[in-house]
Scaffold this motif. Structure first.
Motif, PDB file in Angstrom:
ATOM      1  N   ALA A 129      16.026 -14.565  39.552  1.00 34.16           N
ATOM      2  CA  ALA A 129      15.160 -13.776  40.427  1.00 34.16           C
ATOM      3  C   ALA A 129      15.914 -13.320  41.667  1.00 34.16           C
ATOM      4  O   ALA A 129      15.741 -12.197  42.131  1.00 34.16           O
ATOM      5  N   LEU A 130      16.770 -14.209  42.199  1.00 37.02           N
ATOM      6  CA  LEU A 130      17.582 -13.814  43.361  1.00 37.02           C
ATOM      7  C   LEU A 130      18.477 -12.639  42.985  1.00 37.02           C
ATOM      8  O   LEU A 130      18.663 -11.705  43.775  1.00 37.02           O
ATOM      9  N   ALA A 131      19.031 -12.690  41.773  1.00 38.26           N
ATOM     10  CA  ALA A 131      19.911 -11.611  41.341  1.00 38.26           C
ATOM     11  C   ALA A 131      19.147 -10.298  41.232  1.00 38.26           C
ATOM     12  O   ALA A 131      19.607  -9.253  41.705  1.00 38.26           O
ATOM     13  N   LEU A 132      17.958 -10.361  40.636  1.00 37.26           N
ATOM     14  CA  LEU A 132      17.160  -9.134  40.499  1.00 37.26           C
ATOM     15  C   LEU A 132      16.735  -8.623  41.867  1.00 37.26           C
ATOM     16  O   LEU A 132      16.731  -7.419  42.129  1.00 37.26           O
ATOM     17  N   ASN A 133      16.389  -9.572  42.746  1.00 36.55           N
ATOM     18  CA  ASN A 133      15.966  -9.204  44.092  1.00 36.55           C
ATOM     19  C   ASN A 133      17.096  -8.507  44.854  1.00 36.55           C
ATOM     20  O   ASN A 133      16.870  -7.552  45.586  1.00 36.55           O
ATOM     21  N   LEU A 134      18.329  -8.979  44.618  1.00 38.07           N
ATOM     22  CA  LEU A 134      19.483  -8.370  45.277  1.00 38.07           C
ATOM     23  C   LEU A 134      19.581  -6.888  44.926  1.00 38.07           C
ATOM     24  O   LEU A 134      19.824  -6.033  45.775  1.00 38.07           O
ATOM     25  N   TRP A 166      20.250 -32.772  34.526  1.00 40.78           N
ATOM     26  CA  TRP A 166      20.191 -31.326  34.744  1.00 40.78           C
ATOM     27  C   TRP A 166      19.665 -31.017  36.132  1.00 40.78           C
ATOM     28  O   TRP A 166      20.147 -30.128  36.814  1.00 40.78           O
ATOM     29  N   TYR A 167      18.628 -31.778  36.552  1.00 38.47           N
ATOM     30  CA  TYR A 167      18.008 -31.528  37.854  1.00 38.47           C
ATOM     31  C   TYR A 167      19.041 -31.618  38.963  1.00 38.47           C
ATOM     32  O   TYR A 167      19.157 -30.732  39.804  1.00 38.47           O
ATOM     33  N   PHE A 168      19.845 -32.716  38.906  1.00 37.79           N
ATOM     34  CA  PHE A 168      20.797 -32.900  40.000  1.00 37.79           C
ATOM     35  C   PHE A 168      22.022 -32.011  39.868  1.00 37.79           C
ATOM     36  O   PHE A 168      22.817 -31.880  40.782  1.00 37.79           O
ATOM     37  N   PHE A 169      22.193 -31.379  38.704  1.00 39.08           N
ATOM     38  CA  PHE A 169      23.222 -30.345  38.603  1.00 39.08           C
ATOM     39  C   PHE A 169      22.688 -28.994  39.083  1.00 39.08           C
ATOM     40  O   PHE A 169      23.359 -28.275  39.823  1.00 39.08           O
ATOM     41  N   LEU A 170      21.452 -28.670  38.678  1.00 37.22           N
ATOM     42  CA  LEU A 170      20.921 -27.331  38.976  1.00 37.22           C
ATOM     43  C   LEU A 170      20.469 -27.181  40.419  1.00 37.22           C
ATOM     44  O   LEU A 170      20.535 -26.089  40.979  1.00 37.22           O
ATOM     45  N   LEU A 171      19.983 -28.286  41.024  1.00 36.22           N
ATOM     46  CA  LEU A 171      19.511 -28.182  42.412  1.00 36.22           C
ATOM     47  C   LEU A 171      20.610 -27.679  43.343  1.00 36.22           C
ATOM     48  O   LEU A 171      20.418 -26.663  44.024  1.00 36.22           O
ATOM     49  N   PRO A 172      21.792 -28.339  43.391  1.00 40.86           N
ATOM     50  CA  PRO A 172      22.853 -27.787  44.253  1.00 40.86           C
ATOM     51  C   PRO A 172      23.332 -26.414  43.806  1.00 40.86           C
ATOM     52  O   PRO A 172      23.667 -25.570  44.650  1.00 40.86           O
ATOM     53  N   PHE A 173      23.314 -26.163  42.492  1.00 48.03           N
ATOM     54  CA  PHE A 173      23.755 -24.864  41.990  1.00 48.03           C
ATOM     55  C   PHE A 173      22.845 -23.751  42.514  1.00 48.03           C
ATOM     56  O   PHE A 173      23.308 -22.738  43.044  1.00 48.03           O
ATOM     57  N   ALA A 174      21.526 -23.963  42.371  1.00 42.77           N
ATOM     58  CA  ALA A 174      20.573 -22.952  42.835  1.00 42.77           C
ATOM     59  C   ALA A 174      20.654 -22.804  44.349  1.00 42.77           C
ATOM     60  O   ALA A 174      20.588 -21.690  44.883  1.00 42.77           O
ATOM     61  N   LEU A 175      20.807 -23.936  45.050  1.00 42.69           N
ATOM     62  CA  LEU A 175      20.943 -23.870  46.509  1.00 42.69           C
ATOM     63  C   LEU A 175      22.174 -23.064  46.893  1.00 42.69           C
ATOM     64  O   LEU A 175      22.149 -22.264  47.835  1.00 42.69           O
ATOM     65  N   GLY A 176      23.278 -23.281  46.145  1.00 47.27           N
ATOM     66  CA  GLY A 176      24.497 -22.529  46.406  1.00 47.27           C
ATOM     67  C   GLY A 176      24.273 -21.040  46.253  1.00 47.27           C
ATOM     68  O   GLY A 176      24.679 -20.237  47.099  1.00 47.27           O
ATOM     69  N   VAL A 177      23.581 -20.644  45.165  1.00 43.31           N
ATOM     70  CA  VAL A 177      23.310 -19.219  44.948  1.00 43.31           C
ATOM     71  C   VAL A 177      22.412 -18.676  46.053  1.00 43.31           C
ATOM     72  O   VAL A 177      22.595 -17.557  46.545  1.00 43.31           O
ATOM     73  N   LEU A 178      21.462 -19.507  46.482  1.00 45.84           N
ATOM     74  CA  LEU A 178      20.568 -19.110  47.578  1.00 45.84           C
ATOM     75  C   LEU A 178      21.369 -18.844  48.845  1.00 45.84           C
ATOM     76  O   LEU A 178      21.202 -17.810  49.504  1.00 45.84           O
ATOM     77  N   LEU A 179      22.279 -19.773  49.176  1.00 44.70           N
ATOM     78  CA  LEU A 179      23.109 -19.600  50.369  1.00 44.70           C
ATOM     79  C   LEU A 179      23.997 -18.372  50.232  1.00 44.70           C
ATOM     80  O   LEU A 179      24.190 -17.613  51.186  1.00 44.70           O
ATOM     81  N   LEU A 180      24.544 -18.179  49.023  1.00 45.41           N
ATOM     82  CA  LEU A 180      25.381 -17.011  48.766  1.00 45.41           C
ATOM     83  C   LEU A 180      24.609 -15.735  49.078  1.00 45.41           C
ATOM     84  O   LEU A 180      25.094 -14.833  49.768  1.00 45.41           O
ATOM     85  N   ASN A 181      23.359 -15.674  48.588  1.00 41.30           N
ATOM     86  CA  ASN A 181      22.533 -14.497  48.841  1.00 41.30           C
ATOM     87  C   ASN A 181      22.259 -14.315  50.323  1.00 41.30           C
ATOM     88  O   ASN A 181      22.338 -13.212  50.854  1.00 41.30           O
TER      89      ASN A 181
END
Lengths: 355, 275
Positions: free
Chosen positions: A62-67, A177-192
């Protein structure tokens, strides 16, 4: 439709303006959200942890589409196709090369960026309606391509993806998966967020507001449009790759028109052009079907609908999208902004400017 | 020779569908992605009327057309009119959402079961001999007739009647038209109603000829290809587009996926030419 971000109270210098956490209110809620996110798996069953993981993957998409659609103002109806491209990158690299996890994610990002340039190049000359149609055409072309690949390689049955592992740690259970995806999604959020406060973000927003004026201001519109396209599709492909690993199965049927509509619903319900909105929208769209099916079991009136819960979900999406488009074009992020201003400015009623 | 006639029938069907897209696009500059769902809804109205009237084709078509006209006007006044001031893309997204809602309503009311209205009509299917060696069924003849009537009637309506002239005015310049005292919302509602009726007629023919189910909205979406190939705001263009599009549908050997790819590619080609 105002699609501006969410300004806080008065700013007096540039550093204030590009601060990520720009007020005590936001700082408090960001910290509270982070703590809650870290503690959440303790309270969730395995099933709901899985749902949370789907939310994280959807947040990235969704962040990607929003971009692309929200920030740069280039409407894209090819999103599900790009997700499919990412997922099939995983399928192909694992089937033919048994490539490691990190390498596959990187490859998905690169392929996504290339796809973005390919789709973006003809899109440079198109606007509005015709851009929508050409990206929709891209969606079908990609789906036909991967469909052909699937029927040739796996005789139509789809691909099974083994659990990935990083540094010899296997990501198998939903909690892992949760503890892998949480920082991953946060990273993408910060990137955006960082993109948005950099020269790139300002150029993209300028293009959204008026591309001719942006060009006159010295922004290379073609270059920045292409950058927006390839950044967006790259992230989308990564989200698709993660989706493939998490679902552990890739088949072309999953990437139909409905997936496209779900992603559109996320950014519209969340609020076009808002990073927070994309996250809230992803949460809303992923969790809502589960809530509906629970409600459908509990509420007697809905029980009569029997096996039609899926149709009900689709209808609720439609109604929610229509209501948000007509009544609150700024989406959930707009509602959040109103609530936030109400408390921030209390006891005063009016804010310094219209957001 | 029979193949050519099949192509003619297909072209008529797509022309009917495509004209609906063009009407709405001309009037409100919105690409109506809910057209397929309006078609399904209209076809179900027809089915319901057929059950109610006990298999009278004429009555059922008239009832369905009336219902479809009401539906189209309601859609414009309820959904599209509040969004009139937003960018075009918002309108397109709204039609996608509208399609979802319509599809749900259809499934909830009539269930996802596949129906065959042709059975209710008693399948009189006497072949009509067009000329030596070429046979068409009665319903095929009706499709061609409907397309021909629409193709000739609509340009005449636009050219000669008051409402047609008002429609052209609104399409050309809504602001000026409104200042000249034309009720643009009434005219746009009329355009939507007319487009919905055309979608319904196409839906009726498809449901008699093939089948009726909520999933045939996809067929309605395919009607967008001729409209696009022909140029989104030209009624004559639809005819050309439909003739180009029809052989793809007529040749059974071509798989559905490949056909869609051809559609998509043709759309892209036209766009790349700088439409």
């Amino acid at each position: 439709m105002t699609r501006r971000g969410l300004p806080s109270t008065l700013r007096t210098n540039f550093r204030d303006d590009i601060q990520l956490l720009d007020s005590g209110f936001v700082r408090f809620w960001a910290a509270a959200g982070l703590v809650a996110a870290l503690l959440l798996p303790l309270a969730l069953t395995n099933f709901w942890t899985g749902v949370a993981n789907q939310v994280f993957i959807a947040v990235i998409g969704a962040l990607a589409l929003n971009l692309l659609t929200g920030t740069t103002g280039q409407i894209s109806l090819g999103h599900a196709g790009f997700v499919a491209a990412g997922a099939f990158t995983v399928a192909a690299l694992i089937t033919h090369f048994e490539a490691p996890f990190g390498f596959v994610l990187l490859a998905a990002a690169i392929i996504g960026a290339i796809l973005g340039v390919l789709v973006g190049l003809p899109a440079l000359r198109l606007k509005g309606l015709y851009l929508a149609v050409s990206t929709l055409a891209a969606h079908f072309v990609i789906l036909v391509g991967v469909g052909q690949y699937q029927s040739t390689i796996s005789y139509g049955s789809g691909f099974t993806i083994p659990s990935p592992s990083i540094f010899a740690l296997e990501i198998g259970s939903e909690r892992a998966w949760y503890f892998f995806l949480l920082p991953f999604a946060l990273g993408v959020l910060l990137l955006n967020l960082n993109w948005l406060r950099s020269a790139y973000g300002r150029a993209w927003m300028a293009i959204r507001h008026r591309d001719v004026a942006a060009e006159a201001l010295g922004i290379n519109v073609a270059l920045y449009k292409l950058l927006a396209f390839s950044a967006s599709t790259s992230l989308t492909c990564v989200s698709g790759a993660l989706w493939a690993y998490h679902t552990a199965f890739v088949s072309v049927e999953a990437f139909d028109f409905d997936m496209l509509i779900r992603y559109l619903a996320m950014v519209i319900i969340g609020g076009l052009g808002s990073v927070l909105g994309a996250c809230l929208g992803a949460l809303f769209v992923v969790v809502l079907p589960h809530i509906i099916s629970i409600l459908a079991d509990k509420i007697p009136v809905l029980q009569g609908l029997g096996g039609k819960t899926f149709d009900l979900q689709v209808g609720v999406f439609g109604v929610a999208m229509l209501l948000f488009l007509i009544l609150e074009p700024r989406g959930l992020a707009g509602i959040w902004a109103r609530v936030r201003f109400y408390f921030q400015l209390w006891p005063f009623k009016y804010r310094a400017w219209e957001s | 020779m029979n193949l050519l006639v099949v192509i003619l029938i297909q072209a008529s069907f797509y022309a009917l569908l495509g004209m609906g897209y063009v009407l709405i696009y001309r009037a409100t500059r919105v690409l109506n992605l809910a057209h397929g769902d309006l078609m399904v809804f209209g076809a179900y109205l027809f089915f319901q009327a057929l059950v109610a009237t006990g298999g009278s084709l004429t009555l059922a078509i008239m009832a369905a057309a009336l219902g479809a006209a009401l539906l189209g006007a309601m859609v414009y006044l309820g959904v599209m009119r509040p969004l009139a001031s937003y960018p075009v893309a918002v309108g397109v997204l709204a039609t996608i959402a509208l399609g979802l809602v319509l599809r749900t309503i259809v499934t909830v009311i009539w269930s996802a079961q596949t129906r065959y209205p042709a059975e209710l009509l008693g399948r009189t299917g006497q072949p009509i001999v067009l000329f030596a060696g070429v046979n068409v069924s009665g319903i095929d003849a009706l499709i061609i007739a409907a397309a021909v009537i629409a193709m000739i009637g609509f340009p005449l309506l636009l050219r000669l009647s008051t409402v047609g002239i008002e429609m052209r005015g609104v399409a050309e310049n809504p602001l000026l038209a409104a200042q000249r005292g034309i009720n643009i919302h009434r005219i746009n509602a009329f355009s939507w109603a007319a487009a919905t009726v055309m979608a319904t007629v196409a839906g009726i023919f498809f449901s008699i000829k093939v089948r009726l189910g909520p999933d045939i909205w996809y067929v309605g979406l395919a009607g967008f290809a001729p409209a696009l190939i022909g140029g989104m705001d030209s009624l004559k263009g639809v005819l050309v587009g439909a003739v180009i599009r029809a052989p793809g549908g007529a040749c059974g050997a071509v798989s559905g996926a490949a056909r869609r790819a051809v559609d998509a590619a043709m759309g892209d080609f036209r766009l790349a030419r700088g439409a």
